[in-house]
Scaffold this motif. Structure first.
Motif, PDB file in Angstrom:
ATOM      1  N   PRO A 900       0.823  -1.210   0.000  1.00  0.00           N
ATOM      2  CA  PRO A 900       0.000   0.000   0.000  1.00  0.00           C
ATOM      3  C   PRO A 900       0.861   1.266   0.000  1.00  0.00           C
ATOM      4  CG  PRO A 900      -0.744  -1.540   1.645  1.00  0.00           C
ATOM      5  CD  PRO A 900       0.544  -2.076   1.136  1.00  0.00           C
ATOM      6  N   VAL A 901       0.568   2.152  -0.893  1.00  0.00           N
ATOM      7  CA  VAL A 901       1.345   3.382  -1.012  1.00  0.00           C
ATOM      8  C   VAL A 901       0.688   4.463  -0.172  1.00  0.00           C
ATOM      9  CG1 VAL A 901       2.154   5.139  -2.605  1.00  0.00           C
ATOM     10  CG2 VAL A 901       2.054   2.769  -3.326  1.00  0.00           C
ATOM     11  N   LYS A 902       1.492   5.112   0.637  1.00  0.00           N
ATOM     12  CA  LYS A 902       0.961   6.197   1.448  1.00  0.00           C
ATOM     13  C   LYS A 902       1.290   7.546   0.860  1.00  0.00           C
ATOM     14  CE  LYS A 902       1.455   4.335   6.091  1.00  0.00           C
ATOM     15  NZ  LYS A 902       2.393   4.394   7.211  1.00  0.00           N
ATOM     16  N   GLU A 903       2.494   7.641   0.366  1.00  0.00           N
ATOM     17  CA  GLU A 903       2.932   8.944  -0.084  1.00  0.00           C
ATOM     18  C   GLU A 903       3.859   8.743  -1.275  1.00  0.00           C
ATOM     19  OE1 GLU A 903       4.276  11.561   3.045  1.00  0.00           O
ATOM     20  OE2 GLU A 903       5.724  12.467   1.697  1.00  0.00           O
TER      21      GLU A 903
ATOM     22  N   GLN B 385      13.654  13.432  -9.542  1.00  0.00           N
ATOM     23  CA  GLN B 385      13.702  12.527  -8.396  1.00  0.00           C
ATOM     24  C   GLN B 385      12.291  12.075  -8.080  1.00  0.00           C
ATOM     25  OE1 GLN B 385      15.467  14.790  -5.211  1.00  0.00           O
ATOM     26  NE2 GLN B 385      17.331  15.170  -6.357  1.00  0.00           N
ATOM     27  N   CYS B 386      12.188  10.944  -7.430  1.00  0.00           N
ATOM     28  CA  CYS B 386      10.867  10.558  -6.967  1.00  0.00           C
ATOM     29  C   CYS B 386      11.024   9.677  -5.747  1.00  0.00           C
ATOM     30  CB  CYS B 386      10.086   9.835  -8.052  1.00  0.00           C
ATOM     31  SG  CYS B 386      10.690   8.222  -8.458  1.00  0.00           S
ATOM     32  N   TYR B 387      10.009   9.654  -4.933  1.00  0.00           N
ATOM     33  CA  TYR B 387      10.052   8.762  -3.781  1.00  0.00           C
ATOM     34  C   TYR B 387       8.689   8.158  -3.549  1.00  0.00           C
ATOM     35  CZ  TYR B 387       7.846  12.335  -0.853  1.00  0.00           C
ATOM     36  OH  TYR B 387       6.976  13.245  -0.334  1.00  0.00           O
ATOM     37  N   LEU B 388       8.698   7.086  -2.830  1.00  0.00           N
ATOM     38  CA  LEU B 388       7.488   6.329  -2.609  1.00  0.00           C
ATOM     39  C   LEU B 388       7.521   5.861  -1.163  1.00  0.00           C
ATOM     40  CD1 LEU B 388       5.255   5.320  -4.542  1.00  0.00           C
ATOM     41  CD2 LEU B 388       6.559   3.246  -4.813  1.00  0.00           C
ATOM     42  N   VAL B 389       6.463   6.125  -0.445  1.00  0.00           N
ATOM     43  CA  VAL B 389       6.368   5.642   0.927  1.00  0.00           C
ATOM     44  C   VAL B 389       5.287   4.584   0.963  1.00  0.00           C
ATOM     45  CG1 VAL B 389       5.886   6.251   3.312  1.00  0.00           C
ATOM     46  CG2 VAL B 389       7.048   7.875   1.835  1.00  0.00           C
ATOM     47  N   PRO B 410      14.327   1.301   5.273  1.00  0.00           N
ATOM     48  CA  PRO B 410      13.223   0.888   6.149  1.00  0.00           C
ATOM     49  C   PRO B 410      12.276   2.064   6.405  1.00  0.00           C
ATOM     50  CG  PRO B 410      15.342   0.827   7.296  1.00  0.00           C
ATOM     51  CD  PRO B 410      15.622   1.236   5.911  1.00  0.00           C
ATOM     52  N   PRO B 411      11.067   1.786   6.816  1.00  0.00           N
ATOM     53  CA  PRO B 411      10.101   2.874   7.007  1.00  0.00           C
ATOM     54  C   PRO B 411      10.475   3.821   8.141  1.00  0.00           C
ATOM     55  CG  PRO B 411       9.093   0.734   7.465  1.00  0.00           C
ATOM     56  CD  PRO B 411      10.464   0.470   6.989  1.00  0.00           C
TER      57      PRO B 411
END
Lengths: 967, 435
Positions: A900-903, B385-389, B410-411
């Motif tokens: 699941p993607v949050k951000e 740039q890109c990021y994904l959480v 890690p988160p």
């Protein structure tokens, strides 16, 4: 408030009694009705204008532009042509002509014994509006009022013709586009005198022009076809080259006279372009030049936008032809083969359009059927999409299978990215279901075909050439991605209003929804209610300003409005009157949703009533059956309800000034223009921009203007957000002024200021911000706790009921009167979209706010923002559990194994276009586009675009923004 | 449902006649009726001027078609489903497109383009194609951790601690073997190669690495293998000479008729490589980290992929911090980290960053690329740039003129620190190794 309401109602009611009294109190004496009628001044309002436009199935789509719009168009066209055809019957191309008798029957069924006077009045009215509903131009000869506007288009007035001795005759060829199919739908009955020449081409030729208006029994002789007049909005007048006084010599090289013209024109089988040969006088003298220029103007500024014409059901073939080369198709195919059927292509239940490119797609329908049937067994899921290459065009095809039928929609890939195809298809399906109940019911009835043609024509036009529909002058920045993204959101664009206005709006709506229509209501006559008002929502210039509908119903209604472009229509053009009535099938109710134990949905029928008046538009959802009396057959709109909505809208117009003021208020939260951040911008620009963007400056400006104005304008996003970090807001308000000035002047001194070298002030603040505990809100979920306390204190802003806030509380907050979403000294926010999934609304900077930030880069940036949002949202969607989907009955698309993607954020770099300086590299500006999905405490999606100089934490921004909405 | 969740099946048929040549992958083969229909719809579309390229079903299932040289039809069918390797539509499609391309190149590598394009004797081709199966299976199986070349089309490399020594040895060895193309593989990754080797098409470099890995897995000390280069010389075979130096270290050269395997093995290998045994051992010690020990990576970094866009080389590693305190949620496993890295790479590449393979791309392939990159081209400004959480991890990708870097952390790492971590890592590695 209530008094006002009643007062306004009563004046309206006076008028309504005449119209509707007979219907509702069927026993009421016609004597008194007719007496009021005769004494009334408004003989035009004897009955609503839209009454004649009701379809056999009770549906109504009536659109009329306002006088102002008409005048503007007139002025543009140099008052030369009769643009007054603002009264066009929307027939959805159905070949039904409402005859007098037909209508009488209908009226008769509603009100037994129609007063004779009313009928007369109606006939009179029709007579009096010859230009609007020109019955074959019968009146053109004798009616002076229609002749005068036409006179100016005469390039040679008869008097002038006398004066000029030598007239050089010359031939000219004009190509016009003719569509015989329009004849069926057009309100103009084939008159005896004009025939096809008038109906199809729009050229009025009077065989006995000089001898006075002849009877229809006039014996014609073979004579030259002199153009005596032109019918407004006809192909002849649209081409702008056919002038009154010209003589039509040939059609496609076939010589024509009054004798054979009808035969020649009747040979035109379908929509096509024909070449007319006309004899005209050579332009020479001054009067001619004037005439020509006016004609040219006519040509360059069509009186009404294509969108309106499309909605009126005109011109679909012409628009369709312009995208004929782009492959697109909508097909409804049957998966069951009935070998007994003798019909050709019997597996195609419906198809649109019939163009060259779609023929190719239609030819490979076997692929779609086979894949749909086979892949389900292979991969264990129904087919969603395929990509095909047609020559150089990449086409994405979306599928929707329902029972044994398959809906296939093919769209060019450069318009709809594959990522978003499913949403688009899902929305179409849902719209169709709302309108017809199910896909089978929509497609399998033969008489729906013309409506569906119109439906898909609108659909493809909006996706493939949206710019053709809108007036480019009014909506300069149209980006396909933006439309896709914003329309695809399961939400409606919301406009925050100052609380006092909001409260009034809500009160007015509630008053209406209580169905307490006084002596107009059924109760008054001891009858059972016809409809129960389930709720309504109100739009102002395409913004939703009040909603009393459940979310799913709101989305259904909004999908319908979006599809028929009603929202942009109301914002761009003043709608004189819009009345839409149709049966709808709200999806939530149809699916028996709302599985609350002990509660069952009443099994009623639902009707949607949309009434638009100038910039306001109210959508009302009505239920028949259940508590109200059940609906029998296909009832048409009820005058009382329509007029009550109108009365509501008229009442709301008093608030228009307040709403306009809100729209004109400086954007809150403050927005920056991308161009300001490029060093190319001059220092002066920058300072100016600071004055408008910096909260401090605008606060000062607000203070000068006076406190009341400031309150109304900018307290919308009150400073509750500041409460989450009071220290910061205090220190900010202390230090912002000098810093802003400092950064402004420093940049003016150093034009080479690079965005990479963050201004000191911003860096300092950025550092401080980090130390303020924003590390917790990094998306690990810890941030929720930080903000929980203020959240509970201020209930969810989107719960529209909780609007009562004491003034004192607001006054205490007035000291922080502006809202800046970004942190740091400079305002770095470019654009944002915040969606609230529970209420189904979203907010974004208003069109006007965006338009104010003009610049060369900014529109690009917004286009890019929307394109990126498509990707971000697709990522969110893929990771969502299926229930979150808008098209609720379709399971999840892909097993998103990233989790699941949050951000999700993307950093972009932009350069000024056409940088000419070879020695220096082009300056660059970098900005983030970040999307954030919050499930707690209320599901929200937040998309934001800001300059790179300050590290932002999107969660914080989202909360700041949603707290700002609490007012 | 005929395919297992998450499995991929590869179908190969003759394009003109629809004769099945082979199927690979998935334990259970699809019934022939399905294979025939899949081939049939594409063929039918071709007759109508419509080229079917891919299809998506609910649950992430995908079918991708592609015809090579108008003679061979390759179809990849992947079943999505819960827990499957199938990811979101776009990424999965890109993966399958890559797979088909690799499989075709692999077939050319072994059989040569002529034989495949002319297809005179189908039965013989069928028999000959069996020799590709081990390679194709290797491409199909995604279980080979640590190698991303199939996906990135950048050679998986290893940065040796003392690059000049190794480089000199490879250059000298290749020269002595009468070849311009020589390469040293350590743990299946290229530690050093001659300049000409890097000038081969990236797909060829990757494919040769795959071939070397499968050859060295056979355990023979040396071999002489005829190869066609899919782009460089698809019709003329070269000899690939491979020599086993140490466990995990192999050297190879591409050469013409001379020298013979025996002469090279007896005369050259010992001369050039025995003095370097210690250096080779140092290289082997680098192991899966791919980076010399001198470079210290941030402790809170699960996986890393660094691509040099000019040389088309990549370095990747996954590290699971062992001494990490019990974290909540638990850190993903090593295999999962590789998977996350691959997924994030595909995610970024299909949406934001463009792949520049303009050099060796046929027009036919360019249109195929257009299919997958239509979204990237829609941006008016350049993504950097890109990021994904996600719930499991955070990922950050950045692109400069020369490099692309993808990180998985890690988160617990704060989002605002990702960018700094990435830029710092990039500059650390580049300054230390000149990669």
């Amino acid at each position: 408030m209530a008094n006002v309401n009643v007062g306004q109602c009563s004046t309206l009611c006076d008028r309504q009694t005449e119209v509707c009294g007979a219907e509702h109190a069927s026993g009421s004496d016609s004597e008194s009705t007719s007496s009021t009628c005769s004494s009334s001044d408004y003989s035009d309002d004897l009955e609503p204008e839209w009454l004649d436009d009701i379809q056999k199935n009770g549906e109504l789509f009536y659109l009329e532009l306002s006088e102002g719009e008409e005048e503007a168009a007139l002025a543009q066209a140099n008052a030369s042509q009769g643009v007054s055809t603002n009264h066009v019957r929307f027939s959805e191309k159905e070949a039904e002509i409402i005859t007098e008798q037909n209508k009488k029957q209908r009226c008769g069924s509603r009100a037994k014994g129609e007063p004779a006077l009313k009928r007369l009045a109606r006939i009179l009215r029709r007579k009096r509006r010859p230009s609007q509903r020109r019955g074959g131009g019968k009146d053109a000869g004798k009616d002076d009022s229609t002749l005068t506007p036409l006179a100016s288009i005469l390039k040679n007035q008869p008097s002038q013709r006398l004066g000029v001795s030598v007239q050089q005759q010359q031939l000219k060829e004009v190509c016009v586009y003719l569509n015989p199919k329009r004849l069926g739908g057009s309100s103009t009955p084939l008159s005896d005198s004009g025939g096809l020449l008038e109906a199809l081409l729009g050229v009025i030729h009077r065989p006995s022009w000089t001898r006075g208006h002849g009877d229809s029994t006039f014996v014609r002789q073979e004579e030259r076809l002199t153009v005596h007049g032109l019918i407004p909005n006809s192909p002849a007048i649209k081409c702008g080259q056919i002038l009154i006084g010209d003589v039509l010599l040939a059609v496609d090289d076939v010589d024509v006279t009054s004798e054979n013209i009808e035969r020649v024109l009747s040979c035109i089988p379908g929509p096509t372009q024909v070449r007319l040969t006309l004899e005209t006088e050579a332009p020479g003298d001054g009067s001619n030049a004037g005439g020509a220029s006016s004609t040219r103007k006519t040509k360059s500024s069509p009186p009404v936008s294509q969108l309106v014409r499309l909605l009126w059901g005109e011109d679909t073939a012409e628009l369709q032809m312009s995208i004929g080369h782009i492959p697109h198709i909508a097909m409804y195919l049957s998966l069951q083969l009935d070998s007994a059927s003798l019909q050709e292509e019997e597996e195609i239940l419906y198809q649109y359009p019939v163009s060259e490119a779609s023929t190719q797609l239609k030819g490979v329908r076997g692929i779609f059927l086979t894949l749909c049937d086979m892949l389900e067994n292979v991969t264990g899921g129904r087919i969603i999409s395929s990509s095909l290459l047609l020559g150089k065009h990449l086409v994405h095809v979306g599928y929707w299978k329902e029972s044994n039928n398959l809906l296939v929609i093919g769209l060019p890939a450069d318009r709809v990215p594959l990522l978003y195809l499913q949403t688009v298809v899902g929305d179409v399906v849902r719209t169709l279901k709302v309108m017809y109940g199910s896909l089978d019911r929509a497609f399998c009835k033969a008489d729906h075909t013309p409506r569906l043609d119109h439906f898909f024509c609108l659909f493809f036009q909006q996706l493939i050439q949206p710019s053709h529909l809108r007036d480019t002058a009014l909506a300069p920045t149209l980006d396909v991605s933006g439309t896709l993204f914003l329309d695809g959101l399961p939400a409606v664009r919301w406009l925050t209003l100052p609380p006092e206005i909001k409260m009034e709006v809500d009160t007015v709506l509630s008053d209406f929804e209580s169905s307490d229509f006084g002596e107009m209501s059924e109760d008054f006559f001891g009858l059972r209610r016809l409809y129960v008002i389930l709720g309504s929502c109100l739009f102002y210039k395409s913004y939703l300003i009040a909603n009393h509908l459940p979310k799913e119903d709101l989305l259904d209604v909004c999908l319908y409005c979006q599809h028929y472009c009603l929202l942009p229509l109301a914002s761009e053009q003043r709608v004189g009157q819009l009345v839409i009535w149709r049966e709808v099938f709200p999806q939530q109710r149809a699916n028996g949703g709302g599985a609350v134990p002990g509660f069952s949905q009443s099994q009623g029928r639902h009707f949607l009533l949309i009434v638009g008046l100038r910039h306001f538009m109210q959508c009302v959802l009505l239920e028949a059956g259940g508590c109200a009396s059940p609906a029998v057959g296909s009832p048409g709109p009820d005058c009382v309800y329509v007029d009550q909505v109108k009365a509501t809208l008229l009442q709301l117009e008093a608030l228009e000034a307040g709403i306009e003021e809100r729209l004109n208020a400086p954007p809150a939260p403050c927005l920056s223009c991308a161009d300001w951040f490029l060093p190319a911008a001059t220092a002066r620009d920058r300072l100016d921009s600071l004055a408008s963007s910096s909260p401090v400056f605008s606060k000062l400006a607000g203070a000068v203007k006076g406190p009341t104005l400031g309150t109304r304008g900018r307290s919308l996003f009150g400073e509750k957000s500041r409460r989450s970090s009071p220290q910061r807001s205090l220190s900010d308000s202390g230090s912002e002024g000098p810093m802003d000035a400092g950064s402004g002047s420093s940049s003016s001194m150093a034009p080479g200021f690079s965005p990479h070298s963050t201004p000191d002030s911003a860096r300092k603040l950025g550092g401080r911000r980090d130390s303020l505990g924003s590390g917790g809100s990094d998306g690990s979920g810890g941030s929720g706790g930080l903000f929980k306390i203020p959240r509970m204190k201020h209930p969810n802003p989107f719960y529209l009921g909780t609007l009562k806030k004491t003034l004192t509380e607001r006054e205490t907050e007035e000291m922080y009167n502006t809202m800046k979403l970004s942190s740091g000294a400079e305002n770095t926010l470019f654009h944002y979209v915040l969606m609230e999934s529970v209420q189904g609304i979203f907010i974004a900077p208003t069109h006007r706010e965006v338009a104010q930030l003009s610049g060369s880069i900014h529109p690009q940036l917004i286009r890019n923002f929307h394109h990126c949002c498509l990707s971000i949202r697709a990522a969110f969607q893929q990771s969502l559990p299926p229930r979150g989907r808008r098209a609720a009955d379709r399971p999840q698309g892909g097993g998103w194994s990233l989790g699941p993607v949050k951000e999700h954020g993307v950093l972009f770099q932009c350069k000024p276009e056409n940088w000419t300086d070879q020695r220096k590299p082009a300056p660059t500006m970098t900005y983030w586009v970040i999307g954030r999905m919050l499930l707690e405490p209320v599901p929200q999606e937040f998309y934001v675009c800001f300059h790179d100089s300050v590290a932002e934490v999107p969660v914080e921004m989202a909360f700041r923004l949603s707290f700002g909405l609490a007012l | 449902m005929m395919l297992q969740d998450g499995s991929t099946q590869l179908l190969c048929l003759t394009a003109s006649s629809g004769v099945p040549l082979f199927t690979r992958g998935a334990s259970r083969q699809l019934p022939f009726s399905v294979i025939g229909s899949l081939n049939g719809v594409h063929m039918f579309g071709g007759g109508q001027g419509v080229v079917l390229s891919c299809c998506e079903t609910e649950g992430g299932g995908k079918v991708v078609w592609r015809v090579f040289q108008e003679s061979v039809m390759l179809i990849a069918v992947s079943a999505g489903g819960p827990g499957g390797a199938g990811s979101s539509s776009k990424e999965e499609e890109a993966r399958l497109q890559r797979l088909l391309e690799n499989v075709w190149n692999c077939m050319v590598l072994v059989l040569g383009q002529d034989e495949l394009a002319n297809m005179r004797n189908v039965e013989r081709i069928k028999r000959d194609l069996r020799s590709c199966f081990s390679l194709i299976d290797q491409l199909l199986e995604e279980r080979h951790e640590g190698f991303l070349g199939n996906l990135t089309h950048c050679a998986d490399s290893l940065l040796p601690p003392n690059p000049t020594l190794v480089q000199e040895a490879v250059d000298g060895f290749a020269q002595a073997a009468d070849s311009d193309f020589g390469c040293l593989l350590v743990h299946g990754r290229i530690a050093a190669a001659t300049e000409k080797w890097w000038r081969l098409a990236p797909q060829e470099v990757v494919l040769l690495s795959v071939l070397m890995r499968s050859l060295s897995a056979s355990g023979s000390a040396s071999c002489d293998y005829p190869v066609f280069l899919p782009h460089g010389s698809p019709t003329v075979a070269h000899r690939l000479l491979r020599f086993h130096l140490l466990p995990g270290a192999d050297v190879c050269v591409l050469c013409g008729p001379t020298p013979s395997l025996h002469r090279a093995e007896s005369g050259l290998v010992g001369r050039f490589w025995s003095p370097l045994v210690e250096t080779l051992r140092d290289c082997l010690a680098v192991g899966e980290r791919c980076l010399p020990a001198s470079i210290s990576l941030r402790p809170d970094m699960l996986a890393l992929l660094l691509i040099n866009r000019e040389t088309r080389r990549s370095v990747s590693c996954v590290r699971i911090p062992t001494n990490h305190p019990l974290s909540d949620p638990p850190l993903p496993s090593k295999a999962r980290c590789w998977e996350l890295l691959k997924l994030f790479y595909s995610f970024s590449m299909t949406r934001y960053f463009s792949q520049e393979e303009t050099l060796c791309v046929s027009p036919e392939e360019r249109t195929q690329k257009g299919n997958t990159e239509d979204f990237v081209l829609g941006f008016t400004h350049q993504p950097l740039q890109c990021y994904l959480v996600t719930e499991e991890c955070k990922s950050f990708g950045l692109q400069t003129a020369q490099h692309q870097l993808f990180l998985v952390t890690p988160p617990s790492v704060p989002t605002f620190a990702l960018r700094t971590a990435a830029t710092q890592t990039l500059s650390d590695i580049v300054t230390a190794t000149g990669f």
